[in-house]
Design an enzyme around this catalytic site. Sequence first.
Site, PDB file in Angstrom:
ATOM      1  N   TYR A 133       0.816  -1.220   0.000  1.00 34.43           N
ATOM      2  CA  TYR A 133       0.000   0.000   0.000  1.00 34.43           C
ATOM      3  C   TYR A 133       0.845   1.263   0.000  1.00 34.43           C
ATOM      4  O   TYR A 133       2.051   1.224   0.188  1.00 34.43           O
ATOM      5  CB  TYR A 133      -1.062  -0.005   1.085  1.00 34.43           C
ATOM      6  CG  TYR A 133      -0.703  -0.067   2.545  1.00 34.43           C
ATOM      7  CD1 TYR A 133       0.574   0.133   3.047  1.00 34.43           C
ATOM      8  CD2 TYR A 133      -1.729  -0.326   3.479  1.00 34.43           C
ATOM      9  CE1 TYR A 133       0.840   0.080   4.389  1.00 34.43           C
ATOM     10  CE2 TYR A 133      -1.471  -0.385   4.834  1.00 34.43           C
ATOM     11  CZ  TYR A 133      -0.187  -0.174   5.292  1.00 34.43           C
ATOM     12  OH  TYR A 133       0.062  -0.227   6.637  1.00 34.43           O
ATOM     13  N   GLU A 134       0.173   2.391  -0.278  1.00 33.11           N
ATOM     14  CA  GLU A 134       0.812   3.696  -0.484  1.00 33.11           C
ATOM     15  C   GLU A 134       1.814   3.672  -1.634  1.00 33.11           C
ATOM     16  O   GLU A 134       2.823   4.371  -1.615  1.00 33.11           O
ATOM     17  CB  GLU A 134       1.502   4.172   0.803  1.00 33.11           C
ATOM     18  CG  GLU A 134       0.595   4.269   2.001  1.00 33.11           C
ATOM     19  CD  GLU A 134      -0.617   5.163   1.791  1.00 33.11           C
ATOM     20  OE1 GLU A 134      -0.597   5.998   0.863  1.00 33.11           O
ATOM     21  OE2 GLU A 134      -1.586   5.018   2.547  1.00 33.11           O
ATOM     22  N   GLY A 135       1.521   2.892  -2.651  1.00 31.76           N
ATOM     23  CA  GLY A 135       2.412   2.747  -3.798  1.00 31.76           C
ATOM     24  C   GLY A 135       3.300   1.544  -3.602  1.00 31.76           C
ATOM     25  O   GLY A 135       4.123   1.509  -2.682  1.00 31.76           O
TER      26      GLY A 135
END
Length: 583
Positions: free
Chosen positions: A436-438
């Site tokens: 997550y978050e890239g």
Amino acid sequence: MAPYSPAVDDIGFLLGRVFDFDALVGTLPGHEELGTELAVSVLEEGGKFCAGVLEPLNRPADEGGCRLVDGLVSTPKGMAEAYRAFVAAGWPALSGDPEYGGQGLPHVMQILFDEMIASTNLSFGLFPGLTRGAVEAISHHGSAELKAIYLPKMTSGAWTGAMALTEAAAGTDLGLLTARAEPGEDGSFRIRGTKIFISSGDHDFGGNIIHLVLARLPDTPAGVRGISLFLVPKFLVNQDGTLGAHNTMSVGSLEHKMGIHAQPTCVMNYDGATGWLIGEPGRGLNAMFTMMNAERLLVGIQGLGIAEAATQKAAAYARERMQGRSADGSRGPVAIVEHPDVRRMLLTGRSLADASRALAVWVAIQMDIAARHPDGQVRKAADGFVALLTPVVKSAFTDFGFETAVLSQQVLGGHGYIREWGMEQYVRDVRITQIYEGTNGVQAIDLVTRKVPLEDGALTARFFDLVRHDLEAASRDMETGGIADATLQALVRLERATQRLLADRAGATAGASDYLRLFALVAFGWMWARMAAAATDGALPLHRRKRASAAFFAERILPQTLGLEQAAGAGAASLMALDADMF
């Protein structure tokens, strides 16, 4: 399992001996009264909260999980009470802006506290972490009216935040999103669409939940230039600041996940929900990335937190578990910590966790300099270093956190695979941090295509010069020459890889992940050289451990850079040789 012990002694060592925190805060307006002693004492209290309140909740909350009852999220037993105690103690406001009720303490202290939270209850940490990220976005891009209404309550933690980006067909490529925003007559907007994977999308803690939602205004172009950002609260706010009607948004379902079971990851439906524009129309990603960059650093710290907790518990187990005979065969059974391969696993985790913490402190110091230093050029230089290191922190810390959790699980053998020992939860929970978050692959691409080429490579060159200066000084000392010389050799490899990358930017992505790991290991070697130098005249067990860990890192971890340089420069030919339908 042994209880978690906050790394307070290590924090004091880093702030007091490695980075001279006392001198640093003296140069930053508003922080002059701070110092290592006060910072450590505050963090010691934070560690007590984490160890005493959050860790005992970690396993039962994981087993209980979140439930959706009549359209509302019910968090595991004890979670809401823990959050309210967290707010009552003032912890959400630790680094918050004093203008909105925050304590205004340095980023360094916040990041070190975030590590403790992640070590003890990663699911819990997402609630205050996402709220701080939302506060960042609103602070930088919101109107004065929105700031006045929302920031005091969010800074205190009374209201929480969430970010709503992802859709079923729009993940990394947000240009594909379809959520719509229709202008209202009163200056607000009506938000329609469905978002998935929304952490902290709903809960039962009380208060409001402030969603930052990406959506398209009518008649905007396709792609990312047509996206705007909107503040969409769960409850509308009355003129007097009290909570009003429930906004027309709902939780469609909860995601069933591998880990972070105590964190409600929601499918959110916005059915004409009232929202307000943040920033300029069509510039939503610009505003959202203020939040995203803060969250990427937080996610890196989550990887560090799990690495620290897993290593602590694996070491405690290894000291107590009796199996096999000593290396010379004269004694048995012996504690498994005597076996070389167990030590290899423990030292790998320790060397990666300690170097991660040191680099996190250095990056946080740059954040504080960028925010407060009186010299504009110094602020700009520090901000550049933060931008360069953000994808490295997010990707490397989480990769190493997962690898450390798996190694620690291996130390426990069969017990590591059994739920009651807790190690398998670390493996499950930390896995999401690489996604997550890239995703970490996206972070690597960001590093090689956007960050390293900044100023035609001049920013990266300045960072390398800084590293070389410290290493050359350390190499002249007999006590630190080993780690310094090994890292200098690795730095040469990184510089060669960087020159190839800058000369062939079109092909840079093929070796991006290898390059990022190479970059991280050199940065870790730099940190180990600094830590070893700070420990040379120390007689405490901590100082002995630092010197031994630095030697282990130089001999056993840094040699990976030989292969990473080669892999980073191998090009795309072997990757692209097969037709897609042959996979």
